[in-house]
Design a protein around this motif. Structure first.
Motif, short mmCIF file in Angstrom:
data_model
loop_
_atom_site.label_atom_id
_atom_site.label_comp_id
_atom_site.label_asym_id
_atom_site.label_seq_id
_atom_site.Cartn_x
_atom_site.Cartn_y
_atom_site.Cartn_z
N ASP A 267 0.88 -1.21 -0.16
CA ASP A 267 0.01 0.03 0.00
C ASP A 267 0.92 1.13 -0.01
OD1 ASP A 267 -1.84 1.88 0.38
OD2 ASP A 267 -2.59 1.50 2.40
N PRO A 268 1.13 1.65 -1.19
CA PRO A 268 2.13 2.92 -1.27
C PRO A 268 1.49 4.14 -0.50
CG PRO A 268 1.95 1.93 -3.42
CD PRO A 268 0.95 1.31 -2.54
N THR A 269 0.43 4.42 -0.39
CA THR A 269 -0.28 5.43 0.07
C THR A 269 -0.25 5.55 1.72
OG1 THR A 269 -2.36 4.83 0.14
CG2 THR A 269 -1.71 5.94 -1.74
N ALA A 270 0.14 4.25 2.34
CA ALA A 270 0.08 4.36 3.79
C ALA A 270 1.09 4.94 4.34
CB ALA A 270 0.35 2.74 4.10
N ALA A 271 2.07 5.14 4.00
CA ALA A 271 3.23 6.22 4.33
C ALA A 271 2.65 7.69 4.41
CB ALA A 271 4.53 5.94 3.91
N ALA A 272 2.16 7.82 3.34
CA ALA A 272 1.60 9.33 3.13
C ALA A 272 0.60 9.60 4.00
CB ALA A 272 1.14 9.19 1.63
N ARG A 273 -0.06 8.65 4.12
CA ARG A 273 -1.29 8.71 5.45
C ARG A 273 -0.75 9.12 6.74
NH1 ARG A 273 -3.93 4.86 2.38
NH2 ARG A 273 -3.45 3.26 3.92
N ARG A 274 0.20 8.26 7.00
CA ARG A 274 0.61 8.46 8.34
C ARG A 274 1.41 9.52 8.51
NH1 ARG A 274 2.24 2.63 7.65
NH2 ARG A 274 4.07 3.30 6.85
N LEU A 275 2.22 10.21 7.35
CA LEU A 275 2.84 11.33 7.67
C LEU A 275 1.91 12.72 7.71
CD1 LEU A 275 6.27 12.31 6.20
CD2 LEU A 275 4.47 14.05 6.05
N GLN A 276 0.79 12.39 6.96
CA GLN A 276 0.00 13.48 7.08
C GLN A 276 -1.03 13.63 8.17
OE1 GLN A 276 -2.46 12.29 3.38
NE2 GLN A 276 -0.98 13.47 2.25
N HIS A 277 -1.06 12.57 8.89
CA HIS A 277 -1.79 12.50 10.26
C HIS A 277 -0.66 13.03 11.14
CE1 HIS A 277 -4.13 11.16 13.48
NE2 HIS A 277 -3.11 10.51 14.15
N ALA A 278 0.63 13.04 11.06
CA ALA A 278 1.67 13.42 12.01
C ALA A 278 1.84 14.81 11.88
CB ALA A 278 2.93 12.68 11.72
N VAL A 279 1.74 15.38 10.47
CA VAL A 279 1.85 16.73 10.31
C VAL A 279 0.83 17.20 9.20
CG1 VAL A 279 3.33 18.50 9.58
CG2 VAL A 279 4.50 16.61 10.63
N PRO A 280 -0.41 17.49 9.73
CA PRO A 280 -1.42 17.57 8.70
C PRO A 280 -1.35 18.70 7.56
CG PRO A 280 -2.41 17.54 10.76
CD PRO A 280 -0.78 17.60 11.16
N GLY A 281 -0.25 19.60 7.84
CA GLY A 281 -0.10 20.57 6.85
C GLY A 281 0.84 20.19 5.94
N ALA A 282 1.54 19.09 5.98
CA ALA A 282 2.58 18.53 5.11
C ALA A 282 1.95 17.99 3.75
CB ALA A 282 3.43 17.78 5.71
N ALA A 283 2.93 18.55 2.44
CA ALA A 283 2.28 17.81 1.36
C ALA A 283 3.05 16.60 1.04
CB ALA A 283 2.31 18.71 0.29
N VAL A 284 2.60 15.41 0.49
CA VAL A 284 3.57 14.41 0.29
C VAL A 284 3.77 13.91 -1.04
CG1 VAL A 284 3.59 11.79 0.70
CG2 VAL A 284 2.83 13.13 2.43
N LEU A 285 4.82 13.91 -1.63
CA LEU A 285 5.32 13.52 -3.03
C LEU A 285 5.80 12.13 -3.00
CD1 LEU A 285 5.62 14.22 -5.99
CD2 LEU A 285 7.98 15.04 -5.33
N LEU A 286 5.13 11.17 -3.58
CA LEU A 286 5.43 9.65 -3.60
C LEU A 286 6.19 9.56 -5.03
CD1 LEU A 286 2.22 8.11 -2.81
CD2 LEU A 286 4.27 8.40 -1.28
N LEU A 287 7.33 8.96 -4.86
CA LEU A 287 8.35 8.65 -5.82
C LEU A 287 8.01 7.15 -5.96
CD1 LEU A 287 11.52 10.62 -5.31
CD2 LEU A 287 9.50 11.16 -6.79
N VAL A 288 7.34 6.69 -7.03
CA VAL A 288 7.17 5.43 -7.33
C VAL A 288 8.13 4.58 -8.62
CG1 VAL A 288 4.68 5.58 -6.73
CG2 VAL A 288 5.23 5.59 -9.12
N PRO A 289 8.45 3.38 -8.30
CA PRO A 289 9.28 2.55 -9.24
C PRO A 289 8.49 2.53 -10.49
CG PRO A 289 8.59 1.26 -7.77
CD PRO A 289 8.22 2.41 -7.07
N ALA A 290 7.24 2.25 -10.66
CA ALA A 290 6.50 2.17 -11.71
C ALA A 290 5.09 2.50 -11.45
CB ALA A 290 6.40 0.51 -12.33
N LEU A 291 4.30 2.66 -12.60
CA LEU A 291 2.89 2.96 -12.27
C LEU A 291 1.97 1.73 -11.94
CD1 LEU A 291 2.09 5.99 -14.86
CD2 LEU A 291 2.80 6.25 -12.12
#
Length: 231
Positions: free
Chosen positions: A89-113
């Motif tokens: 689940d690539p977005t799990a890390a994004a959700r955790r970070l957004q919960h920790a710092v609600p104002g932060a924007a998350v940029l995911l770098l994925v190896p493939a779509l």
């Protein structure tokens, strides 16, 4: 003597001119947190971003959990998170970070779509930005800046799939209107007159459209917008 390779993670200190307490001051750089399990990729990305005067890498982490734990202490404006191929689940890390710092924007770098439309939609809904790990340096830097301004940036192929699935694209109505005028052959000055905008504002909208679509230039942004059905 401690080398760069021995430097503890999540302890990437701000240089003296960027103390944590002074972030509210004017002209402070955009604070960036990096997370990726591969040290060489992470350190190379950190060196790339640190060369930009308006960006400051304030912490590094091995993965999403460590990034989320570090984020409240360094308060990043943008978190760049590398995704592993085996990550379920690539977005799990994004959700955790957004919960920790609600104002932060998350940029995911994925190896493939992702292959399925459902997984692609989940990526768009789960992070403010999604790009491939082989993205060119100028496009990555532009994406970090766009996210810091509150924008969204996605790989054009990802956006195309999501739009076909009934989701809205990342471009605002004004950005689409400006691209539409230019696509019809208008100059910046002519587009500004037609839309009751200043030439400088038109250029800003064009720059935003280029950054959000990951395009090389305005012509490429128009092509992408047409392929996605926005124009």
């Amino acid at each position: 003597m401690t080398t760069a390779l021995e430097r503890p993670l999540v302890q990437r200190a701000l240089s003296p001119q960027f103390p944590l307490a002074a972030t509210a001051a004017a002209a402070s750089p955009t604070r960036v947190l990096l997370a990726d399990r591969h040290h060489l990729f992470r350190s190379g990305l950190g060196a790339l971003l640190d060369r930009e005067e308006d960006l400051a890498v304030v912490a590094e982490a091995v993965g999403g959990e460590e990034a989320a734990a570090a984020a409240p202490g360094v308060r990043p404006a943008v978190a760049v998170l590398g995704v592993d191929p085996e990550q379920p689940d690539p977005t799990a890390a994004a959700r955790r970070l957004q919960h920790a710092v609600p104002g932060a924007a998350v940029l995911l770098l994925v190896p493939a779509l992702p292959r399925t439309a459902q997984d692609r939609r989940a990526l768009v809904e789960g992070a403010a930005g999604v790009l491939l790990k082989d993205v060119q340096a100028p496009a990555l830097i532009a994406a970090v800046r766009e996210l810091a301004r509150g924008g969204r940036v996605y790989d054009p192929r990802l956006v195309l799939e999501v739009v076909r699935g009934g989701q809205s694209g990342p471009l605002s109505r004004r950005e689409l209107a400006v691209l539409g005028e230019i696509a019809e052959g208008s100059t910046v000055q002519e587009a500004a007159a037609a839309l009751s905008l200043s030439p400088g504002t038109v250029r800003n909208y064009v720059s935003a459209a280029i950054a959000k679509t990951g395009a090389r230039n305005r012509c490429d942004a128009i092509r992408i917008a047409r392929e996605c059905g926005w124009l």
